[in-house]
Design a protein around this motif. Structure first.
Motif, PDB file in Angstrom:
ATOM      1  N   ILE A 133      -0.116   1.886  -0.526  1.00 23.65           N
ATOM      2  CA  ILE A 133      -0.710   0.887  -1.420  1.00 23.65           C
ATOM      3  C   ILE A 133      -0.578  -0.505  -0.831  1.00 23.65           C
ATOM      4  CG2 ILE A 133      -0.464  -0.227  -3.665  1.00 23.65           C
ATOM      5  CD1 ILE A 133       0.283   2.420  -4.855  1.00 23.65           C
ATOM      6  N   SER A 134       0.584  -0.796  -0.267  1.00 17.89           N
ATOM      7  CA  SER A 134       0.836  -2.139   0.240  1.00 17.89           C
ATOM      8  C   SER A 134       1.863  -2.062   1.351  1.00 17.89           C
ATOM      9  CB  SER A 134       1.332  -3.051  -0.884  1.00 17.89           C
ATOM     10  OG  SER A 134       1.607  -4.348  -0.400  1.00 17.89           O
ATOM     11  N   VAL A 135       1.743  -2.971   2.324  1.00 17.21           N
ATOM     12  CA  VAL A 135       2.704  -3.103   3.414  1.00 17.21           C
ATOM     13  C   VAL A 135       3.076  -4.571   3.534  1.00 17.21           C
ATOM     14  CG1 VAL A 135       3.142  -2.801   5.871  1.00 17.21           C
ATOM     15  CG2 VAL A 135       1.757  -1.124   4.655  1.00 17.21           C
ATOM     16  N   THR A 136       4.345  -4.836   3.606  1.00 18.21           N
ATOM     17  CA  THR A 136       4.812  -6.201   3.818  1.00 18.21           C
ATOM     18  C   THR A 136       5.862  -6.190   4.908  1.00 18.21           C
ATOM     19  OG1 THR A 136       5.695  -8.181   2.729  1.00 18.21           O
ATOM     20  CG2 THR A 136       6.638  -6.058   2.081  1.00 18.21           C
ATOM     21  N   VAL A 137       6.027  -7.315   5.581  1.00 20.97           N
ATOM     22  CA  VAL A 137       6.944  -7.416   6.712  1.00 20.97           C
ATOM     23  C   VAL A 137       8.021  -8.441   6.385  1.00 20.97           C
ATOM     24  CG1 VAL A 137       7.164  -7.979   9.165  1.00 20.97           C
ATOM     25  CG2 VAL A 137       5.126  -6.799   8.326  1.00 20.97           C
ATOM     26  N   GLY A 138       9.264  -8.025   6.602  1.00 22.03           N
ATOM     27  CA  GLY A 138      10.400  -8.907   6.392  1.00 22.03           C
ATOM     28  C   GLY A 138      11.505  -8.586   7.362  1.00 22.03           C
ATOM     29  N   SER A 139      12.158  -9.637   7.911  1.00 17.54           N
ATOM     30  CA  SER A 139      13.197  -9.449   8.935  1.00 17.54           C
ATOM     31  C   SER A 139      12.683  -8.574  10.071  1.00 17.54           C
ATOM     32  CB  SER A 139      14.462  -8.832   8.309  1.00 17.54           C
ATOM     33  OG  SER A 139      15.021  -9.681   7.336  1.00 17.54           O
ATOM     34  N   ARG A 140      11.411  -8.722  10.379  1.00 13.47           N
ATOM     35  CA  ARG A 140      10.715  -8.013  11.464  1.00 13.47           C
ATOM     36  C   ARG A 140      10.492  -6.531  11.179  1.00 13.47           C
ATOM     37  NH1 ARG A 140      12.730  -9.102  17.336  1.00 13.47           N
ATOM     38  NH2 ARG A 140      10.596  -8.380  17.699  1.00 13.47           N
ATOM     39  N   ASP A 141      11.022  -6.000  10.088  1.00 14.69           N
ATOM     40  CA  ASP A 141      10.826  -4.594   9.746  1.00 14.69           C
ATOM     41  C   ASP A 141       9.655  -4.453   8.780  1.00 14.69           C
ATOM     42  OD1 ASP A 141      12.865  -3.897  11.368  1.00 14.69           O
ATOM     43  OD2 ASP A 141      14.309  -3.480   9.774  1.00 14.69           O
ATOM     44  N   ALA A 142       9.134  -3.222   8.712  1.00 16.97           N
ATOM     45  CA  ALA A 142       7.980  -2.942   7.853  1.00 16.97           C
ATOM     46  C   ALA A 142       8.452  -2.268   6.571  1.00 16.97           C
ATOM     47  CB  ALA A 142       6.987  -2.050   8.583  1.00 16.97           C
ATOM     48  N   PHE A 143       7.905  -2.719   5.438  1.00 17.65           N
ATOM     49  CA  PHE A 143       8.192  -2.129   4.128  1.00 17.65           C
ATOM     50  C   PHE A 143       6.885  -1.582   3.569  1.00 17.65           C
ATOM     51  CE2 PHE A 143      11.364  -5.316   5.016  1.00 17.65           C
ATOM     52  CZ  PHE A 143      12.558  -4.771   4.572  1.00 17.65           C
ATOM     53  N   VAL A 144       6.867  -0.268   3.361  1.00 19.64           N
ATOM     54  CA  VAL A 144       5.648   0.415   2.939  1.00 19.64           C
ATOM     55  C   VAL A 144       5.825   0.910   1.513  1.00 19.64           C
ATOM     56  CG1 VAL A 144       4.023   2.280   3.433  1.00 19.64           C
ATOM     57  CG2 VAL A 144       5.211   1.129   5.328  1.00 19.64           C
ATOM     58  N   LEU A 145       4.897   0.503   0.647  1.00 18.08           N
ATOM     59  CA  LEU A 145       4.880   0.959  -0.735  1.00 18.08           C
ATOM     60  C   LEU A 145       3.767   1.975  -0.896  1.00 18.08           C
ATOM     61  CD1 LEU A 145       5.896   0.658  -3.695  1.00 18.08           C
ATOM     62  CD2 LEU A 145       4.143  -1.129  -3.972  1.00 18.08           C
ATOM     63  N   ALA A 146       4.089   3.149  -1.474  1.00 19.87           N
ATOM     64  CA  ALA A 146       3.123   4.239  -1.577  1.00 19.87           C
ATOM     65  C   ALA A 146       2.860   4.592  -3.028  1.00 19.87           C
ATOM     66  CB  ALA A 146       3.626   5.465  -0.815  1.00 19.87           C
ATOM     67  N   SER A 147       1.830   5.419  -3.225  1.00 18.31           N
ATOM     68  CA  SER A 147       1.365   5.743  -4.573  1.00 18.31           C
ATOM     69  C   SER A 147       2.370   6.550  -5.379  1.00 18.31           C
ATOM     70  CB  SER A 147       0.049   6.511  -4.483  1.00 18.31           C
ATOM     71  OG  SER A 147       0.224   7.699  -3.717  1.00 18.31           O
ATOM     72  N   ASP A 148       3.307   7.237  -4.732  1.00 15.27           N
ATOM     73  CA  ASP A 148       4.325   7.982  -5.467  1.00 15.27           C
ATOM     74  C   ASP A 148       5.429   7.098  -6.001  1.00 15.27           C
ATOM     75  OD1 ASP A 148       2.919  10.235  -4.937  1.00 15.27           O
ATOM     76  OD2 ASP A 148       4.271  11.023  -3.395  1.00 15.27           O
ATOM     77  N   GLY A 149       5.265   5.782  -5.851  1.00 12.94           N
ATOM     78  CA  GLY A 149       6.282   4.854  -6.327  1.00 12.94           C
ATOM     79  C   GLY A 149       7.463   4.732  -5.398  1.00 12.94           C
ATOM     80  N   VAL A 150       7.258   5.029  -4.118  1.00  5.74           N
ATOM     81  CA  VAL A 150       8.322   5.000  -3.122  1.00  5.74           C
ATOM     82  C   VAL A 150       8.137   3.787  -2.218  1.00  5.74           C
ATOM     83  CG1 VAL A 150       9.407   6.225  -1.195  1.00  5.74           C
ATOM     84  CG2 VAL A 150       8.558   7.498  -3.168  1.00  5.74           C
ATOM     85  N   LEU A 151       9.248   3.046  -1.999  1.00  2.69           N
ATOM     86  CA  LEU A 151       9.267   1.951  -1.037  1.00  2.69           C
ATOM     87  C   LEU A 151      10.209   2.342   0.096  1.00  2.69           C
ATOM     88  CD1 LEU A 151       8.518  -1.059  -0.351  1.00  2.69           C
ATOM     89  CD2 LEU A 151      10.684  -1.685  -1.451  1.00  2.69           C
TER      90      LEU A 151
END
Length: 928
Positions: A133-151
């Motif tokens: 659903i969404s991807v954001t970058v912080g502290s150079r790492d990738a954070f992926v949010l998916a439809s199952d409600g998992v980050l």
């Protein structure tokens, strides 16, 4: 010093021929390639002053050079990503990340990171967390949010999973944003009880650091956009013209931005302490753009609007996003004072506001996309480049033959002389010949140039003034493509595929189903454009829409599925153009045929036969597959324009195997997913009679890829991917003859061939071959008179297009022994099951032709040459000579030596002639 004029001429000819003795190879000369990616979406577009990376709607990831508009690199992700369920973002200054749902399992997210400069793959991962659903970058790492409600948190160097967080029950994920001041990820969620809000998660521990924080009491927010690290924007269905803003830092409301009227898209961007909102609206006829600049307190700094015939003009540097150019008063920007950089005449060929779909900007440049998939890149200097991606996924294509230079006037002169009186015809012809003498000097100069260079296939000099003039050998044609968004593009085969003309929105928003060529007599050729809801447009070969009509007999709610072009029913008739509708109706476009037509169609996994007579269609038969598990994969019939010059195959002992030449032959392939098997059936499409069937059981066939099939004059070739015995693509050839007995021809005793006479079934010789690469599309070459050998053109999943000679796929190749002398005379070789991946057969050379879906062949005026064109994502064109160029001299032919030899013989005859005459006279005196 040269004393003889003859020797001087010989020296000049020798010098000129030496100068042009070397020619470039035909590769990259007679062919061309137009790489493409397809339609773009602003949310999957990364634009900066120095780079432009996009993931297209065709699942192609590409980097585009901002200076030239050329591709730096491309990757087709069709096998690993669903473009509509994908997110594209920058992981750091040098790499981009793509997260997309997998085509094989949408519950799996495929994540890949590429180097933005060269497209190199850094790492990839597959996670069963649902669609991204969404991807954001912080502290150079990738954070992926998916439809199952998992980050999830993934390490930027390796893609290793650091931690995983699951949203509480009752919350639906919307977006994720890294809030640096909180060292947390804000997960924007919806809740039926609590409305729109967010939950923060610590980036180090992966634990929740806050309960639900409300942003809006209503959960039905749409168009949620993360504007910056701590600013969120959304709209509500009840107020679609207003954009609400909220802070991810403290959950406070930041206010509302309202457009003055309804818009089709908007773009929010933050630059320093300034927020810019751009609203765009267009319907193909009119359009407008509104721009708002706001300070951190959302107070309006500047606003402006451009409408009607204005065009997006340029970016104005880091301070202002872009300027506009209007045909009336020139250019202006949102800054004071009013700036005029170019006059009204400079707006030509810029995108019109009436067709703008989106505007995506960086701090110094903008990419403007229109509703017809054409994209223009502009910066402070003006228009930099433009790309036409409208031909990706073309719904139909058509070759158009062009007239020879002077052909139209010559035909008119001949017609006049045929109908005029003898005296008038004689005077007219004499004056025509006198006028032709005026062109003699230019013709002689042109002839000498072409003779010395050997470039007979070049378009005539009058090309620049006319798009309807062809070349000497018929290599120049127009290729007409119907775009997915209802437009037409005409490409020039002799000029690198240059666009000759375009027509957008031909049928007023109606999708185009097919194209057909129509001969309108004295009015010339024209193109019939047929839409899915019954509109029919007539377009000239120069790109002018002549007329638009509608099929009156199309029922309410019915739509056209397929167009059919049948050969003429009589000598004085033209081809019959007709359509099949979704309700099973058969409608003729234009003049009704004088004779009955036999038709076939796939309906509900069966083949149904019909007869069309006197305006009505009647079902005649139904062919069903052996079991319900079989599904029809492909159907192929012989090209009605394909010509057979021989009725039999002459063997080495001078006997003949007579070909089975049934014009109603139909090949049907099917797959059984339950047993991973395939089958082929040969039918008589007029009577429905089964002529042959073959089954491939126990081979573990890739039923998802299906079976590809093509048909030549008396043979069928089909292919499928097999996982068993020898893993690879199996190519099977079926050669059909009237009898297995030499010199036996039963069709001769019947007179005219009839599908309704109980004739013997064809004798079928079959053989299978193994090809190492996956074949995605098959086609067969067709020459003008059918003398040239027919070859198979195959598109591979390795993005190459290869040419396979039919003689290589011969069912009569001797097995486990060398051919006899008689078989060698036929050109037969010892059977080898493996077809070697020979790079010399790759007609696309080193080019990567991505996404080929259709390959079409058309004859040139030269019998030896066939034109090949492929489309899908990329466009590719080339010329092939299946029997070698036997009717034209090669460019390496030593014309200088030929001329020298002829002149030397002439001089020799001139010198020896008097000596021979004197000898003959002396001999006569001596004998008298």
């Amino acid at each position: 010093m040269l004393r003889s004029p003859v020797l001087l001429l010989l020296s000049l000819v020798s010098f000129v021929c030496t100068a042009v003795a070397l020619f470039n190879d035909d590769a990259f000369v007679i062919d061309w390639h137009k790489p493409a990616i397809g339609s773009l979406t602003p949310s999957r577009l990364l634009l900066s002053p120095t780079s432009l990376t996009a993931l297209s709607d065709s699942a192609i990831l590409a980097a585009i050079d901002p200076l030239s508009g050329d591709f730096l690199w491309r990757h087709s992700l069709t096998h690993s990503a669903i473009a509509q369920d994908a997110v594209l973002t920058r992981l750091d200054d040098s790499s981009v990340l793509v997260a997309a749902a997998s085509p094989t399992d949408p519950a799996i997210t495929h994540i890949a990171v590429f180097v933005e400069l060269n497209g190199g793959l850094l790492w990839e991962s597959n996670l069963a967390i649902g669609a991204p659903i969404s991807v954001t970058v912080g502290s150079r790492d990738a954070f992926v949010l998916a439809s199952d409600g998992v980050l999830v948190r993934l390490r930027h160097l390796s893609g290793r999973l650091s931690w995983q967080y699951q949203l509480p029950t009752g919350y639906s994920p919307v977006a994720a944003s890294y809030v640096e001041s909180l060292s947390a990820i804000a997960i924007v969620v919806r809740s039926q009880q609590s409305g729109l809000g967010y939950i923060t998660v610590d980036i180090n521990s992966g634990e929740s650091t806050s309960d639900f924080i409300r942003l809006d009491t209503l959960p039905a927010a749409v168009g949620v956009t993360v504007v910056s690290s701590d600013l969120l924007a959304w709209t509500l269905p009840a107020a679609p013209d207003s954009i609400k803003l909220g802070s991810l830092f403290d959950g406070s409301s930041k206010g509302v931005i309202s457009a003055s009227k309804s818009y089709s898209s908007y773009e929010l961007s933050a630059h320093g302490n300034t927020l810019t909102a751009t609203f765009v609206s267009s319907d193909g006829k009119s359009g407008w753009v509104q721009v708002y600049k706001l300070n951190p307190s959302l107070e309006l700094i500047k606003t402006s609007e451009v409408s009607a015939t204005a065009s997006i003009y340029a970016s104005s540097g880091s301070d202002e996003l872009f300027e506009f150019q209007d045909a009336t008063f020139g250019g202006f920007s949102l800054s004071d004072p009013l700036v005029r950089l170019f006059g009204p005449t400079d707006v030509e060929d810029l995108p019109s506001l009436s067709s703008i779909e989106f505007v995506k900007c960086s701090s110094s440049a903008c990419l403007v996309g229109d509703i017809y998939s054409e994209y223009t890149y502009v910066n402070s200097t003006g228009k930099v480049w433009a790309r036409d991606e409208s031909t990706v996924g073309a719904t139909a294509s058509l070759f158009v033959d062009l007239e020879e230079e002077g052909e139209e006037s010559a035909i008119g002169d001949v017609l006049f002389e045929e109908h005029a009186s003898p005296v008038e015809a004689y005077v007219h012809r004499l004056s025509r010949h006198i006028r032709a003498l005026n062109d003699l000097p230019a013709y002689l100069v042109s002839f000498v140039k072409r003779f010395i260079s050997g470039n007979y296939d070049a378009a005539p000099e009058t090309y620049s003034g006319s798009v309807t003039i062809g070349d000497t050998f018929g290599f120049r044609k127009l290729i007409i493509l119907a775009t997915p968004r209802g437009g037409l593009r005409a490409l020039d085969t002799a000029n690198g595929g240059a666009r000759v003309w375009k027509v957008d929105n031909v049928l007023s928003g109606e999708p185009i189903v097919g194209l057909a060529l129509e001969d309108r007599g004295a009015a010339g050729k024209s193109i019939k454009v047929i839409g899915s809801f019954g509109k029919v447009a007539t377009v000239s070969v120069t790109g002018t829409v002549v007329e638009i009509s509608k099929l009156d007999r199309l029922g309410l709610g019915d739509k056209i599925e397929k167009i059919v072009s049948l050969p003429p029913a009589g000598e004085d008739e033209q081809e019959t153009l007709a359509v099949w509708t979704a309700h099973g109706e058969f409608l003729v476009v234009g003049t009704e045929p004088s004779k009955p037509l036999f038709l076939s169609k796939v309906v509900d996994n069966t083949v149904k036969g019909y007869i069309y007579e006197k305006g009505s269609v009647t079902e005649t038969y139904t062919f069903s597959l052996p079991t319900a598990n079989y599904k029809i994969s492909s159907v192929s019939a012989r090209d009605p324009k394909d010509v057979s010059v021989s009725i039999g195959r002459v063997l080495g002992d001078r006997s003949v195997l007579y070909k089975y030449l049934n014009p109603h032959l139909l090949a049907v392939t099917a797959v059984d997913p339950s047993t991973s098997s395939a089958a082929v059936f040969l039918l008589d499409s007029a009577s429905g009679r089964l002529l042959y069937s073959g089954f491939h059981d126990g081979e573990v066939v890739d039923t998802d890829a299906g079976v590809k099939v093509v048909m030549g004059e008396n043979w069928v070739v089909y292919s499928y991917w097999s996982e068993k015995v020898a893993r690879g693509e199996k190519l099977v050839v079926l050669d059909l003859y009237e009898s297995d007995i030499k010199d036996e021809r039963w069709s001769k005793s019947l007179g005219n061939f009839s599908s309704f006479v109980n004739t013997p079934a064809p004798y079928v010789q079959s053989q299978a071959y193994l090809f190492p690469n996956h074949i995605t599309t098959l086609a067969v070459t067709r020459s003008r008179f059918g003398i040239t050998n027919r070859d198979i053109i195959a598109a591979l999943d390795t993005n190459m297009i290869v040419e396979l000679p039919k003689r290589l796929l011969d069912a009569r190749r001797p097995v486990n022994r060398d051919p006899s002398n008689e078989e060698k005379e036929e050109g037969l070789m010892r059977y080898e099951p493996l077809i070697i991946d020979d790079r010399r057969s790759v007609i696309s050379h080193v080019r990567q032709v991505i996404g080929t879906q259709v390959v079409e062949c058309a004859p040139a005026l030269l019998e030896s040459t066939v034109l090949v064109f492929s489309h899908g994502v990329d466009l590719f064109f080339t010329r092939v000579t299946p029997s070698q160029p036997f009717d034209v001299l090669s460019k390496s032919f030593n014309k200088g030596q030929l001329v020298t030899t002829i002149l030397a013989l002439g001089v020799g005859v001139r010198l020896v002639g008097p000596m021979v005459r004197r000898k003959q006279i002396k001999a006569r005196w001596g004998s008298s």
